[in-house]
Design a protein around this motif. Structure first.
Motif, PDB file in Angstrom:
ATOM      1  N   HIS A 103       0.810  -1.213   0.000  1.00 31.85           N
ATOM      2  CA  HIS A 103       0.000   0.000   0.000  1.00 31.85           C
ATOM      3  C   HIS A 103       0.845   1.265   0.000  1.00 31.85           C
ATOM      4  O   HIS A 103       0.385   2.320  -0.414  1.00 31.85           O
ATOM      5  CB  HIS A 103      -0.939   0.001   1.212  1.00 31.85           C
ATOM      6  CG  HIS A 103      -1.874  -1.170   1.247  1.00 31.85           C
ATOM      7  ND1 HIS A 103      -2.894  -1.332   0.332  1.00 31.85           N
ATOM      8  CD2 HIS A 103      -1.935  -2.252   2.064  1.00 31.85           C
ATOM      9  CE1 HIS A 103      -3.559  -2.457   0.600  1.00 31.85           C
ATOM     10  NE2 HIS A 103      -2.988  -3.025   1.626  1.00 31.85           N
ATOM     11  N   SER A 104       2.079   1.191   0.476  1.00 35.05           N
ATOM     12  CA  SER A 104       2.928   2.363   0.540  1.00 35.05           C
ATOM     13  C   SER A 104       4.090   2.228  -0.429  1.00 35.05           C
ATOM     14  O   SER A 104       4.694   1.159  -0.536  1.00 35.05           O
ATOM     15  CB  SER A 104       3.481   2.541   1.967  1.00 35.05           C
ATOM     16  OG  SER A 104       4.425   3.588   2.003  1.00 35.05           O
ATOM     17  N   ALA A 105       4.382   3.325  -1.138  1.00 35.36           N
ATOM     18  CA  ALA A 105       5.498   3.293  -2.083  1.00 35.36           C
ATOM     19  C   ALA A 105       6.838   3.326  -1.371  1.00 35.36           C
ATOM     20  O   ALA A 105       7.864   3.003  -1.972  1.00 35.36           O
ATOM     21  CB  ALA A 105       5.393   4.462  -3.054  1.00 35.36           C
ATOM     22  N   LEU A 106       6.862   3.704  -0.097  1.00 33.58           N
ATOM     23  CA  LEU A 106       8.108   3.748   0.681  1.00 33.58           C
ATOM     24  C   LEU A 106       8.138   2.627   1.699  1.00 33.58           C
ATOM     25  O   LEU A 106       7.162   2.391   2.400  1.00 33.58           O
ATOM     26  CB  LEU A 106       8.248   5.086   1.414  1.00 33.58           C
ATOM     27  CG  LEU A 106       8.662   6.315   0.607  1.00 33.58           C
ATOM     28  CD1 LEU A 106       8.844   7.498   1.539  1.00 33.58           C
ATOM     29  CD2 LEU A 106       9.933   6.070  -0.176  1.00 33.58           C
ATOM     30  N   GLU A 107       9.275   1.945   1.762  1.00 34.70           N
ATOM     31  CA  GLU A 107       9.458   0.901   2.768  1.00 34.70           C
ATOM     32  C   GLU A 107      10.804   1.085   3.449  1.00 34.70           C
ATOM     33  O   GLU A 107      11.828   1.216   2.783  1.00 34.70           O
ATOM     34  CB  GLU A 107       9.400  -0.494   2.134  1.00 34.70           C
ATOM     35  CG  GLU A 107       9.647  -1.620   3.143  1.00 34.70           C
ATOM     36  CD  GLU A 107       9.557  -2.999   2.507  1.00 34.70           C
ATOM     37  OE1 GLU A 107      10.458  -3.831   2.767  1.00 34.70           O
ATOM     38  OE2 GLU A 107       8.600  -3.241   1.755  1.00 34.70           O
TER      39      GLU A 107
ATOM     40  N   LYS B 241       6.849  -0.420  -6.162  1.00 32.46           N
ATOM     41  CA  LYS B 241       5.633  -0.265  -6.953  1.00 32.46           C
ATOM     42  C   LYS B 241       4.425  -0.744  -6.160  1.00 32.46           C
ATOM     43  O   LYS B 241       4.482  -1.757  -5.462  1.00 32.46           O
ATOM     44  CB  LYS B 241       5.761  -1.051  -8.261  1.00 32.46           C
ATOM     45  CG  LYS B 241       4.682  -0.756  -9.271  1.00 32.46           C
ATOM     46  CD  LYS B 241       4.949  -1.487 -10.581  1.00 32.46           C
ATOM     47  CE  LYS B 241       3.882  -1.147 -11.617  1.00 32.46           C
ATOM     48  NZ  LYS B 241       4.111  -1.898 -12.878  1.00 32.46           N
ATOM     49  N   THR B 242       3.336   0.004  -6.259  1.00 33.14           N
ATOM     50  CA  THR B 242       2.083  -0.376  -5.613  1.00 33.14           C
ATOM     51  C   THR B 242       0.990  -0.450  -6.669  1.00 33.14           C
ATOM     52  O   THR B 242       1.203  -0.131  -7.839  1.00 33.14           O
ATOM     53  CB  THR B 242       1.677   0.651  -4.539  1.00 33.14           C
ATOM     54  OG1 THR B 242       1.240   1.858  -5.203  1.00 33.14           O
ATOM     55  CG2 THR B 242       2.838   0.967  -3.613  1.00 33.14           C
ATOM     56  N   ALA B 243      -0.197  -0.825  -6.228  1.00 32.06           N
ATOM     57  CA  ALA B 243      -1.323  -0.878  -7.156  1.00 32.06           C
ATOM     58  C   ALA B 243      -1.676   0.506  -7.673  1.00 32.06           C
ATOM     59  O   ALA B 243      -2.303   0.647  -8.732  1.00 32.06           O
ATOM     60  CB  ALA B 243      -2.534  -1.504  -6.463  1.00 32.06           C
ATOM     61  N   GLN B 244      -1.271   1.532  -6.944  1.00 34.89           N
ATOM     62  CA  GLN B 244      -1.578   2.912  -7.339  1.00 34.89           C
ATOM     63  C   GLN B 244      -0.502   3.517  -8.241  1.00 34.89           C
ATOM     64  O   GLN B 244      -0.685   4.613  -8.774  1.00 34.89           O
ATOM     65  CB  GLN B 244      -1.741   3.798  -6.093  1.00 34.89           C
ATOM     66  CG  GLN B 244      -2.981   3.501  -5.261  1.00 34.89           C
ATOM     67  CD  GLN B 244      -2.882   2.199  -4.492  1.00 34.89           C
ATOM     68  OE1 GLN B 244      -1.837   1.903  -3.912  1.00 34.89           O
ATOM     69  NE2 GLN B 244      -3.955   1.413  -4.501  1.00 34.89           N
TER      70      GLN B 244
END
Length: 335
Positions: A15-19, A63-66
């Motif tokens: 859900h988040s582009a940053l990890e 990469k996320t679904a968004q």
């Protein structure tokens, strides 16, 4: 575990582009963070070993679904917005592994053009030309009178062959490539490639002819058993669908990499640090030792040769040489 196997076994939606890639320590708390862009798989899990040895806080951009993927520029803009929301001021330190080097470069371009300072740009065996040079190498081997449809089939088949290899060694890769090229549409090429990864499509010199002749009958037979399908078959269908989605995303990522052009004569304002493997990159067309980065920056391209191959350089024991090179590069921009 390899980068691709980590990516391909992901089951939890991102859900988040940053990890956050590694626990933060007091030693790295006061230094600017390093943001590393994902490879073509979209996952950043392969970056954890690298991050664990760095002297700075480290975030992966994944990469996320968004995440939009219609162009490199639009994807980079999306990530820049995420980045500036997370770090509102100060100098930015960017890196990208493989395909991620392309996205990181475009992010740096957009940040600099909006007045932001990019103090470090690090390429981890990648560049804006890395993926494109592989596709160009495939196109170069084709006859000049090939139809556009045949060119597309050949390029996509080569890419899908690499996609298949993410799941393990490919038996008789040339036969697999030929079968993929014979499929008339991308949808059918993707379905065939996924069938190889699942073991439901066996390709060898004896089976190839039988498969081409019985393909429609096999599909009809599978449909006729729909009412009696077992739970394991349902699970396999779900896996097959997800792999097809990943294969399509893989092809789209390669497509926008090929389409990308640095516009307006832009050059990155500063030095670029390239951590590259010692051997010549495989399947690349006329890629210079600095991956054509000199023509894309106003400063110096600092080339660091690291251990391992493109896929293994992020794993022990080879990653130790990458860690040392990245730490050295970051220290040089923070002096």
């Amino acid at each position: 575990m390899s980068i691709d196997k980590i990516f391909l076994t992901r089951t939890v939606p991102v859900h988040s582009a940053l990890e956050k890639l590694a626990p933060f320590t007091r030693k790295c708390a006061v230094t600017p963070p390093l943001y590393i862009v994902h490879p073509i798989t979209g996952s950043v899990k392969i970056l954890h070993q690298l991050a664990g040895g760095l002297h700075v806080r480290c975030y992966g951009i994944q990469k996320t679904a968004q995440t939009p993927d219609t162009s490199v520029e639009i994807m980079a803009k999306f990530y820049c917005r995420t980045l500036t929301e997370h770090q509102k001021t100060g100098a930015y330190h960017l890196a990208g592994y493989s395909y991620g080097g392309l996205i990181a470069f475009e992010m740096a371009r957009q940040l600099q053009q909006t007045g932001k300072r990019v103090a470090a740009l690090i390429m981890l065996d990648g560049s804006p030309n890395y993926v494109k040079s592989q596709i160009v190498a495939t196109r170069t081997g084709l006859a000049p009178d090939c139809s556009p449809q045949h060119v597309t089939a050949v390029v996509e088949s080569h890419l899908l062959l690499y996609f298949i290899s993410m799941y393990g060694p490919v038996r008789e890769p040339e036969l697999v490539r030929i079968v993929l090229e014979e499929q008339p549409t991308q949808e059918e090429r993707v379905a065939a490639a996924v069938g190889v990864t699942l073991g439901t499509l066996q390709i060898n010199s004896q089976a190839r002819g039988r498969w081409l002749g019985l393909k429609s009958k096999l599909e009809q037979g599978r449909l006729s058993d729909k009412a009696k399908v077992s739970v394991s078959h349902v699970a396999q269908d779900v896996i097959s669908l997800r792999r097809q989605q990943k294969a399509v995303a893989f092809l789209q990522a390669a497509h926008i990499a090929e389409e990308y052009e640095v516009t307006g004569g832009y050059r990155f304002e500063g030095n670029i640090h390239l951590m590259r493997i010692q051997s010549t990159p495989k399947h690349c067309h006329s890629l210079s030792p600095d991956y054509h980065l000199k023509e894309l920056c106003t400063g110096t391209v600092h080339v660091h040769y690291v251990n391992g191959e493109h896929e293994s350089m992020m794993e022990s024991p080879h990653v130790e040489s990458v860690i040392a090179a990245v730490n050295q590069s970051l220290e040089s921009v923070m002096d």
